[in-house]
Design an enzyme around this catalytic site. Structure first.
Site, PDB file in Angstrom:
ATOM      1  N   LYS A 110       0.839  -1.207   0.000  1.00 23.67           N
ATOM      2  CA  LYS A 110       0.000   0.000   0.000  1.00 23.67           C
ATOM      3  C   LYS A 110       0.871   1.253   0.000  1.00 23.67           C
ATOM      4  O   LYS A 110       0.566   2.234  -0.680  1.00 23.67           O
ATOM      5  CB  LYS A 110      -0.935  -0.021   1.203  1.00 23.67           C
ATOM      6  CG  LYS A 110      -1.984  -1.106   1.033  1.00 23.67           C
ATOM      7  CD  LYS A 110      -3.217  -0.866   1.872  1.00 23.67           C
ATOM      8  CE  LYS A 110      -4.294  -1.863   1.501  1.00 23.67           C
ATOM      9  NZ  LYS A 110      -4.577  -2.840   2.541  1.00 23.67           N
ATOM     10  N   LYS A 189      -7.606  -9.536 -12.330  1.00 20.85           N
ATOM     11  CA  LYS A 189      -8.227 -10.123 -11.138  1.00 20.85           C
ATOM     12  C   LYS A 189      -9.510  -9.344 -10.802  1.00 20.85           C
ATOM     13  O   LYS A 189      -9.479  -8.107 -10.802  1.00 20.85           O
ATOM     14  CB  LYS A 189      -7.238 -10.033  -9.971  1.00 20.85           C
ATOM     15  CG  LYS A 189      -7.809 -10.514  -8.666  1.00 20.85           C
ATOM     16  CD  LYS A 189      -6.975 -10.084  -7.462  1.00 20.85           C
ATOM     17  CE  LYS A 189      -7.747 -10.367  -6.211  1.00 20.85           C
ATOM     18  NZ  LYS A 189      -7.663  -9.588  -5.085  1.00 20.85           N
ATOM     19  N   LYS A 192     -12.848  -4.943  -6.425  1.00 12.92           N
ATOM     20  CA  LYS A 192     -13.557  -3.657  -6.311  1.00 12.92           C
ATOM     21  C   LYS A 192     -12.683  -2.520  -6.808  1.00 12.92           C
ATOM     22  O   LYS A 192     -13.142  -1.596  -7.453  1.00 12.92           O
ATOM     23  CB  LYS A 192     -13.888  -3.366  -4.841  1.00 12.92           C
ATOM     24  CG  LYS A 192     -14.951  -4.237  -4.273  1.00 12.92           C
ATOM     25  CD  LYS A 192     -15.112  -3.950  -2.800  1.00 12.92           C
ATOM     26  CE  LYS A 192     -13.932  -4.395  -1.978  1.00 12.92           C
ATOM     27  NZ  LYS A 192     -13.996  -5.719  -1.436  1.00 12.92           N
TER      28      LYS A 192
END
Ligand code: ADP
Ligand code: TRP
Length: 321
Positions: A110, A189, A192
């Site tokens: 991240k 993949k 969301k």
């Protein structure tokens, strides 16, 4: 065997979530003592709006209940309704080396993506360890991306036990065996974050639009095709019976085959697969109070276990002597 897993309420659930996680959760409830919760404390690390977190928590609860979670048998609740877990997080934090957390791949990823991390994100695995340890879980079914967090949990539990005596049992992960990552309509993949999902309870109209727009190559109808390179086939394999899969495979290899006909069949299969649960979902949507009460009842049952463990931990550390 005590099984525990957490699901982040980070958006509407899609068929990648279903085949990658939920299906296994639903199967495991048959023969095990299961603890499943909606990890809303964890979701706060990405700073959703108050409306978003509230809505997504309800969405996850409704989806799980509609798909057949048996809340008479298993315990299902919202993480933040058992706040004892945050106290354990602190106590565990004090035996957790910074280096252990700094090595966590999901955190590093991240940060590498340019996200400016808050302390919650850094401490995320300690809260996850507290989730697992406070309920004395034996087995934790998770996707492969979560394996490291369970290893961290074991490490923290061992450090605590070494310092203060054998309070925690040492949990194991159970990595969900999906044959493959479920592809989204653009072939990446399904996620969301890529905006390429097919939701479990997508309206039929929108489902049709999405299935028809799944990306395929431009091999002409009469030419043979490799089914293993086709996104439509990868999805069809999740829903169709073995015999039917075999028939489509032959058709791909021999031709003629137009992607339109496979898409049409995929659409039917998805509709049929989730049909029995749609009615249930509608009922639940119209009865939000029931959904909330179900979570509250679950939290009361979970809290009993959490309070007991926390007593042992506080005593072991020396806070209650
Ligand atoms: P998303 O990528 O949509 O944000 P999450 O990371 O919240 O999904 O995933 C929740 C669970 O669903 C995890 O256990 C994850 O392994 C599983 N999962 C998500 N997407 C897929 C996929 N495309 N294929 C298989 N499993 C998936
Ligand atoms: N971190 C998990 C995920 O993103 C969710 C989670 C929170 C969890 N606490 C947990 C999973 C405890 C298993 C056990 O998927």
């Amino acid at each position: 065997m005590r099984i525990l897993s957490g699901i982040q309420p980070s958006g509407i659930l899609h068929i990648g979530n279903y085949f990658g996680a939920m299906k296994q959760h639903l199967e495991l409830q048959k023969n095990n003592e299961c603890f499943y919760f909606i990890a809303d404390f964890h979701a706060l690390t990405s700073n959703p709006s108050p409306e978003q977190i509230a809505q997504h928590t309800l969405d996850v609860a409704i989806d799980y209940l509609a798909l057949g979670l048996d809340t008479d048998k298993i315990i299902f609740w919202k993480q933040s309704d058992v706040p004892q877990v945050t106290q354990l997080t602190w106590l565990l934090s004090c035996v957790t080396p910074m280096g252990l957390l700094a090595r966590c791949v999901s955190y590093k990823e991240k940060v590498a993506q340019g996200l400016s991390p808050n302390h919650g994100l850094f401490a995320y695995p300690v809260l996850q360890a507290a989730d697992i340890l406070i309920y004395k879980s034996d087995l934790v079914p998770v996707g492969a991306d979560q394996k490291q967090h369970i290893e961290v949990t074991r490490d923290i539990a061992l450090r605590f036990n070494n310092s203060y005596g054998e309070v925690f049992n040492i949990p194991q992960e159970k990595i969900v065996e999906t044959s493959a990552v479920v592809p989204g309509i653009d072939g990446r993949k399904m996620s969301k974050s890529y905006n390429n999902t097919i939701q479990i309870f997508e309206s039929e109209k929108s489902l049709k639009k999405k299935v028809m727009s799944i990306v395929t190559d431009s091999t002409p109808v009469d030419e043979p095709k490799d089914p293993d390179k086709c996104n439509v086939f990868a999805l069809l394999k999740l829903f169709a019976q073995k015999d039917e899969i075999k028939q489509w495979e032959d058709k791909y290899r021999k031709g003629p085959l137009g992607y339109g006909e496979v898409k049409k069949r995929l659409l039917e299969l998805i509709i049929d697969y989730f049909k029995p649960y749609r009615e249930k979902r509608k009922q639940l949507e119209g009865n939000i109070d029931f959904v909330k009460q179900t979570l509250e009842k679950g939290a009361k049952r979970a809290e009993k276990v959490a309070v007991e463990t926390l007593k042992q931990v506080r005593k072991a550390v020396g806070l209650d002597r």
